[in-house]
Motif scaffolding. Structure first.
Motif, PDB file in Angstrom:
ATOM      1  N   CYS A 123     -22.866   4.942 -24.098  1.00 23.55           N
ATOM      2  CA  CYS A 123     -21.710   4.651 -23.235  1.00 23.55           C
ATOM      3  C   CYS A 123     -20.813   5.865 -23.036  1.00 23.55           C
ATOM      4  O   CYS A 123     -20.228   6.044 -21.965  1.00 23.55           O
ATOM      5  CB  CYS A 123     -20.890   3.495 -23.816  1.00 23.55           C
ATOM      6  N   HIS A 124     -20.691   6.685 -24.059  1.00 22.82           N
ATOM      7  CA  HIS A 124     -19.835   7.870 -23.942  1.00 22.82           C
ATOM      8  C   HIS A 124     -20.394   8.869 -22.937  1.00 22.82           C
ATOM      9  O   HIS A 124     -19.650   9.600 -22.274  1.00 22.82           O
ATOM     10  CB  HIS A 124     -19.689   8.538 -25.306  1.00 22.82           C
ATOM     11  N   TRP A 125     -21.736   8.893 -22.793  1.00 20.33           N
ATOM     12  CA  TRP A 125     -22.378   9.911 -21.981  1.00 20.33           C
ATOM     13  C   TRP A 125     -22.691   9.469 -20.563  1.00 20.33           C
ATOM     14  O   TRP A 125     -22.705  10.301 -19.643  1.00 20.33           O
ATOM     15  CB  TRP A 125     -23.673  10.346 -22.657  1.00 20.33           C
ATOM     16  N   LEU A 126     -22.963   8.203 -20.354  1.00 24.33           N
ATOM     17  CA  LEU A 126     -23.422   7.777 -19.033  1.00 24.33           C
ATOM     18  C   LEU A 126     -22.389   8.013 -17.929  1.00 24.33           C
ATOM     19  O   LEU A 126     -22.733   8.574 -16.876  1.00 24.33           O
ATOM     20  CB  LEU A 126     -23.853   6.299 -19.073  1.00 24.33           C
ATOM     21  N   PRO A 127     -21.115   7.619 -18.074  1.00 27.90           N
ATOM     22  CA  PRO A 127     -20.156   7.865 -16.990  1.00 27.90           C
ATOM     23  C   PRO A 127     -19.990   9.344 -16.649  1.00 27.90           C
ATOM     24  O   PRO A 127     -19.950   9.719 -15.480  1.00 27.90           O
ATOM     25  CB  PRO A 127     -18.854   7.259 -17.532  1.00 27.90           C
ATOM     26  N   ALA A 128     -19.889  10.193 -17.670  1.00 26.55           N
ATOM     27  CA  ALA A 128     -19.772  11.627 -17.408  1.00 26.55           C
ATOM     28  C   ALA A 128     -21.066  12.174 -16.841  1.00 26.55           C
ATOM     29  O   ALA A 128     -21.068  13.034 -15.954  1.00 26.55           O
ATOM     30  CB  ALA A 128     -19.401  12.366 -18.688  1.00 26.55           C
ATOM     31  N   GLY A 129     -22.188  11.675 -17.337  1.00 29.32           N
ATOM     32  CA  GLY A 129     -23.479  12.177 -16.895  1.00 29.32           C
ATOM     33  C   GLY A 129     -23.773  11.886 -15.442  1.00 29.32           C
ATOM     34  O   GLY A 129     -24.381  12.712 -14.744  1.00 29.32           O
ATOM     35  N   THR A 130     -23.373  10.729 -14.958  1.00 29.43           N
ATOM     36  CA  THR A 130     -23.624  10.418 -13.553  1.00 29.43           C
ATOM     37  C   THR A 130     -22.828  11.352 -12.648  1.00 29.43           C
ATOM     38  O   THR A 130     -23.311  11.805 -11.610  1.00 29.43           O
ATOM     39  CB  THR A 130     -23.270   8.954 -13.232  1.00 29.43           C
ATOM     40  N   VAL A 131     -21.590  11.641 -13.046  1.00 26.14           N
ATOM     41  CA  VAL A 131     -20.782  12.577 -12.271  1.00 26.14           C
ATOM     42  C   VAL A 131     -21.391  13.976 -12.336  1.00 26.14           C
ATOM     43  O   VAL A 131     -21.483  14.683 -11.330  1.00 26.14           O
ATOM     44  CB  VAL A 131     -19.325  12.597 -12.782  1.00 26.14           C
ATOM     45  N   ALA A 132     -21.832  14.375 -13.521  1.00 23.51           N
ATOM     46  CA  ALA A 132     -22.439  15.703 -13.680  1.00 23.51           C
ATOM     47  C   ALA A 132     -23.655  15.847 -12.782  1.00 23.51           C
ATOM     48  O   ALA A 132     -23.816  16.839 -12.061  1.00 23.51           O
ATOM     49  CB  ALA A 132     -22.832  15.918 -15.137  1.00 23.51           C
ATOM     50  N   ALA A 133     -24.536  14.855 -12.811  1.00 21.50           N
ATOM     51  CA  ALA A 133     -25.752  14.919 -12.012  1.00 21.50           C
ATOM     52  C   ALA A 133     -25.444  14.935 -10.529  1.00 21.50           C
ATOM     53  O   ALA A 133     -26.103  15.624  -9.744  1.00 21.50           O
ATOM     54  CB  ALA A 133     -26.652  13.741 -12.357  1.00 21.50           C
ATOM     55  N   ALA A 134     -24.432  14.175 -10.128  1.00 19.22           N
ATOM     56  CA  ALA A 134     -24.098  14.074  -8.707  1.00 19.22           C
ATOM     57  C   ALA A 134     -23.622  15.395  -8.123  1.00 19.22           C
ATOM     58  O   ALA A 134     -23.802  15.660  -6.935  1.00 19.22           O
ATOM     59  CB  ALA A 134     -23.043  12.996  -8.489  1.00 19.22           C
ATOM     60  N   VAL A 135     -23.012  16.242  -8.964  1.00 20.46           N
ATOM     61  CA  VAL A 135     -22.509  17.519  -8.450  1.00 20.46           C
ATOM     62  C   VAL A 135     -23.335  18.701  -8.941  1.00 20.46           C
ATOM     63  O   VAL A 135     -22.925  19.848  -8.817  1.00 20.46           O
ATOM     64  CB  VAL A 135     -21.017  17.715  -8.822  1.00 20.46           C
ATOM     65  N   GLY A 136     -24.506  18.417  -9.511  1.00 19.16           N
ATOM     66  CA  GLY A 136     -25.437  19.484  -9.842  1.00 19.16           C
ATOM     67  C   GLY A 136     -25.219  20.185 -11.151  1.00 19.16           C
ATOM     68  O   GLY A 136     -25.758  21.262 -11.372  1.00 19.16           O
ATOM     69  N   VAL A 137     -24.461  19.589 -12.064  1.00 15.17           N
ATOM     70  CA  VAL A 137     -24.280  20.196 -13.384  1.00 15.17           C
ATOM     71  C   VAL A 137     -25.490  19.818 -14.243  1.00 15.17           C
ATOM     72  O   VAL A 137     -25.818  18.646 -14.365  1.00 15.17           O
ATOM     73  CB  VAL A 137     -22.984  19.697 -14.053  1.00 15.17           C
ATOM     74  N   THR A 147     -10.589  10.931 -11.767  1.00 15.26           N
ATOM     75  CA  THR A 147     -11.230  11.452 -12.967  1.00 15.26           C
ATOM     76  C   THR A 147     -10.854  10.674 -14.213  1.00 15.26           C
ATOM     77  O   THR A 147     -11.656  10.550 -15.133  1.00 15.26           O
ATOM     78  CB  THR A 147     -10.865  12.939 -13.171  1.00 15.26           C
ATOM     79  N   ALA A 148      -9.645  10.137 -14.262  1.00 15.06           N
ATOM     80  CA  ALA A 148      -9.242   9.371 -15.448  1.00 15.06           C
ATOM     81  C   ALA A 148     -10.084   8.131 -15.617  1.00 15.06           C
ATOM     82  O   ALA A 148     -10.148   7.554 -16.711  1.00 15.06           O
ATOM     83  CB  ALA A 148      -7.763   8.988 -15.352  1.00 15.06           C
ATOM     84  N   GLN A 149     -10.751   7.685 -14.556  1.00 12.17           N
ATOM     85  CA  GLN A 149     -11.561   6.479 -14.641  1.00 12.17           C
ATOM     86  C   GLN A 149     -12.813   6.686 -15.483  1.00 12.17           C
ATOM     87  O   GLN A 149     -13.487   5.715 -15.827  1.00 12.17           O
ATOM     88  CB  GLN A 149     -11.933   6.010 -13.231  1.00 12.17           C
ATOM     89  N   ILE A 150     -13.179   7.919 -15.812  1.00 12.39           N
ATOM     90  CA  ILE A 150     -14.345   8.140 -16.662  1.00 12.39           C
ATOM     91  C   ILE A 150     -14.147   7.435 -17.995  1.00 12.39           C
ATOM     92  O   ILE A 150     -15.033   6.741 -18.484  1.00 12.39           O
ATOM     93  CB  ILE A 150     -14.594   9.647 -16.870  1.00 12.39           C
ATOM     94  N   SER A 151     -12.978   7.582 -18.596  1.00 10.82           N
ATOM     95  CA  SER A 151     -12.705   6.928 -19.871  1.00 10.82           C
ATOM     96  C   SER A 151     -12.731   5.412 -19.738  1.00 10.82           C
ATOM     97  O   SER A 151     -13.256   4.709 -20.610  1.00 10.82           O
ATOM     98  CB  SER A 151     -11.342   7.389 -20.408  1.00 10.82           C
TER      99      SER A 151
END
Length: 320
Positions: free
Chosen positions: A123-137, A159-163
């Motif tokens: 759970c800690h990684w999925l929200p950040a990971g989807t954003v990362a993948a979407a912008v090519g990180v 961005t605060a919605q990630i948490s």
């Protein structure tokens, strides 16, 4: 209608016994805030909380209205006009693809472990990971993305919605894995049924329990009148279990015919879209990578928190 102060005084004269409204910040409320919410809804629909330093609304009709009424000022939140104007170019198909890909990568990373904590490891990684993948990180750089520039590039003010998405996903998985019937119902369920379960989880145990707004002018609500320029605490957790809005509100009902939740707005917004997609693909990825996934023996998820609320841990046996 009487002003808030006089209304409270009149109501106090009509009630026996204790006439001090409980506070969500009182000791013990973090374990079970819903008892406090029930008293507030039934007896103190409008009260001033000195601990919150704000007026408090707890009934669904009042909270729902305050979240959309222009007479309540607010910061940015999903579904607000500034959000819709900012994100008109978001590609939902792309978000769906990256949410699916990220969920399956994370699920495979923990599938062979004898024991895992889905909060820390998934759970800690999925929200950040989807954003990362979407912008090519790249995946290896995901950690620095959690509050970094890539999140800002996609989500702007969201961005605060990630948490919040982390907490919402943890609560959703706790609801599903804690009920064998839900596991079976959702294991190979279509997206529509998963979406119903997601909305029901947000209603019954929202990750955001309290939102704060400020009045632009005097506003009539249940129990009296809010003064102008006053801070107002909206008890989203209380509103989601209001029996005047939901039948049998304390029960998780996958097929509820009176659904609704207040944590996320209607969109369009990447935070809203991603949260729902992450819930859908989280289940698909976890069940596909770990067909016998279950909670660890003796473990029962417990939520904690006051303003935001979610399980701190979710201990599972990936191999069953």
């Amino acid at each position: 209608m009487a002003r808030a102060g006089s209304a409270a005084a009149t109501a106090a004269n009509e009630r026996p016994a204790r006439r001090v409204a409980p506070s969500p910040l009182e000791p013990g409320s973090t374990r079970d805030p819903y008892r406090t919410y029930r008293v507030l809804r039934e007896e103190f629909p409008l009260t001033h909380d000195p601990l919150l330093r704000a007026w408090v609304l707890s009934r669904y009709a009042d909270v729902a209205s305050a979240l959309t009424d222009a007479r309540f000022t607010h910061g940015h939140r999903p579904g607000d006009p500034p959000c819709a104007e900012t994100h008109t170019d978001v590609d939902e198909a792309e978000l769906r693809a990256v949410a699916e890909r990220t969920a399956f990568v994370l699920a495979r990373r923990i599938a062979d472990r004898p024991r895992a904590d889905l909060v820390a490891d998934f759970c800690h990684w999925l929200p950040a990971g989807t954003v990362a993948a979407a912008v090519g990180v790249p995946y290896r750089d995901m950690m620095r993305l959690v509050r970094g520039r890539a999140a800002s590039a996609l989500a702007g003010q969201c961005t605060a919605q990630i948490s919040v998405r982390e907490k919402a996903l943890a609560g959703f998985l706790a609801d599903v894995l804690g009920d064998a019937d839900l596991v079976e119902a959702l294991r190979d369920a279509p997206a529509g049924l998963v979406a119903r379960a997601w909305a029901e989880s947000l209603r019954r145990e929202p990750p955001v329990q309290i939102m704060v707004r400020r009045t632009r002018g005097e506003i009539h609500v249940s129990g009296g009148v809010l003064p102008a320029g006053a801070p107002v605490a909206l008890l989203v957790g209380a509103a989601g279990r209001d029996p005047d809005r939901f039948r049998d509100p304390d029960r998780f009902d996958l097929l509820r015919d009176d659904p609704g939740q207040l944590t996320y707005g209607p969109g369009p917004c990447p935070a809203v879209t991603l949260a729902a997609l992450e819930a859908e693909y989280a289940l698909r990825a976890l069940f596909q990578a770990m067909p016998r996934l279950r909670l660890a023996d003796g473990f029962r998820p417990e939520r904690s928190g006051v303003v935001t609320r979610a399980p701190r841990t979710l201990i599972v046996l990936p191999g069953g």
